[in-house]
Enzyme design. Sequence first.
Site, PDB file in Angstrom:
ATOM      1  N   CYS A   3       0.830  -1.206   0.000  1.00 62.41           N
ATOM      2  CA  CYS A   3       0.000   0.000   0.000  1.00 62.41           C
ATOM      3  C   CYS A   3       0.868   1.261   0.000  1.00 62.41           C
ATOM      4  CB  CYS A   3      -0.980  -0.029   1.170  1.00 62.41           C
ATOM      5  SG  CYS A   3      -0.371   0.672   2.689  1.00 62.41           S
ATOM      6  N   HIS A  95      -4.493   2.225   5.239  1.00 68.56           N
ATOM      7  CA  HIS A  95      -3.387   1.960   6.173  1.00 68.56           C
ATOM      8  C   HIS A  95      -3.636   2.948   7.311  1.00 68.56           C
ATOM      9  CE1 HIS A  95       1.147   1.077   6.904  1.00 68.56           C
ATOM     10  NE2 HIS A  95       0.719   1.838   7.913  1.00 68.56           N
ATOM     11  N   HIS A  97      -4.060   5.631   9.971  1.00 73.23           N
ATOM     12  CA  HIS A  97      -3.380   6.919  10.147  1.00 73.23           C
ATOM     13  C   HIS A  97      -4.254   7.849  10.964  1.00 73.23           C
ATOM     14  CE1 HIS A  97      -5.676   7.014   6.378  1.00 73.23           C
ATOM     15  NE2 HIS A  97      -5.927   8.278   6.654  1.00 73.23           N
ATOM     16  N   HIS A  99      -4.963  11.814  11.628  1.00 72.09           N
ATOM     17  CA  HIS A  99      -4.746  13.173  11.121  1.00 72.09           C
ATOM     18  C   HIS A  99      -4.501  14.104  12.308  1.00 72.09           C
ATOM     19  CE1 HIS A  99      -6.449  12.602   6.952  1.00 72.09           C
ATOM     20  NE2 HIS A  99      -7.013  11.575   7.549  1.00 72.09           N
TER      21      HIS A  99
HETATM   22  P1  AMP Z   1      -8.020   9.422   4.684  1.00 73.09           P
HETATM   23  O1  AMP Z   1      -9.095  10.128   3.892  1.00 73.09           O
HETATM   24  O2  AMP Z   1      -8.253   9.471   6.160  1.00 73.09           O
HETATM   25  O3  AMP Z   1      -7.748   8.022   4.152  1.00 73.09           O
HETATM   26  O4  AMP Z   1      -6.742  10.287   4.483  1.00 73.09           O
HETATM   27  C1  AMP Z   1      -5.756  10.020   3.556  1.00 73.09           C
HETATM   28  C2  AMP Z   1      -4.935  11.277   3.461  1.00 73.09           C
HETATM   29  O5  AMP Z   1      -3.720  10.954   2.805  1.00 73.09           O
HETATM   30  C3  AMP Z   1      -5.608  12.405   2.669  1.00 73.09           C
HETATM   31  O6  AMP Z   1      -5.760  13.558   3.497  1.00 73.09           O
HETATM   32  C4  AMP Z   1      -4.630  12.656   1.508  1.00 73.09           C
HETATM   33  O7  AMP Z   1      -4.493  14.016   1.183  1.00 73.09           O
HETATM   34  C5  AMP Z   1      -3.332  12.060   2.032  1.00 73.09           C
HETATM   35  N1  AMP Z   1      -2.409  11.558   1.042  1.00 73.09           N
HETATM   36  C6  AMP Z   1      -2.688  10.790  -0.042  1.00 73.09           C
HETATM   37  N2  AMP Z   1      -1.570  10.486  -0.717  1.00 73.09           N
HETATM   38  C7  AMP Z   1      -0.542  11.062  -0.036  1.00 73.09           C
HETATM   39  C8  AMP Z   1       0.869  11.112  -0.221  1.00 73.09           C
HETATM   40  N3  AMP Z   1       1.466  10.509  -1.243  1.00 73.09           N
HETATM   41  N4  AMP Z   1       1.614  11.810   0.663  1.00 73.09           N
HETATM   42  C9  AMP Z   1       1.014  12.434   1.704  1.00 73.09           C
HETATM   43  N5  AMP Z   1      -0.301  12.418   1.951  1.00 73.09           N
HETATM   44  C10 AMP Z   1      -1.078  11.748   1.094  1.00 73.09           C
HETATM   45 ZN    ZN Z   2       0.259  -0.298   4.463  1.00 67.50          ZN
END
Ligand code: AMP
Ligand code: ZN
Length: 105
Positions: A3, A95, A97, A99
């Site tokens: 991922c 994955h 995370h 915020h």
């Molecule tokens: P979620 O909607 O909680 O799955 O948040 C995923 C977050 O990852 C979003 O706020 C995206 O802007 C961020 N995101 C996606 N791709 C990347 C990346 N390559 N580097 C940093 N942030 C990312």
């Molecule tokens: Zn992962």
Amino acid sequence: MECLFCKIVNKEEPATLVYEDERFVVFKDIHPKAPFHVLIVPRKHIASVAELGEQDKELIAEMIFVAKHIAEEQKFPGYKLQFNVGRQGGQIVDHLHLHLLGYPL
Ligand code: AMP
Ligand code: ZN
């Protein structure tokens, strides 16, 4: 296939890192939704909060402490911590995370 966040954790994809230790990597969100927006990501791949098990209790607590540490370092008077869970909950990356959205004075 690995991922996206596993790739960032393994330095196979670029990201702007703001913190890392044995268990977590913290990097800037590519589409910030606040003046300061980072993601606290465990090195261990867990798809979401919905997939957490009893064995992850310590990890999830540590995640919040990492967020608190970064917020204190940045001296934010206030901040938001958010987990999106599942597509209906706005989760895009499968994955775990956390915020951290920071609002400086
Ligand atoms: P979620 O909607 O909680 O799955 O948040 C995923 C977050 O990852 C979003 O706020 C995206 O802007 C961020 N995101 C996606 N791709 C990347 C990346 N390559 N580097 C940093 N942030 C990312
Ligand atoms: Zn992962």
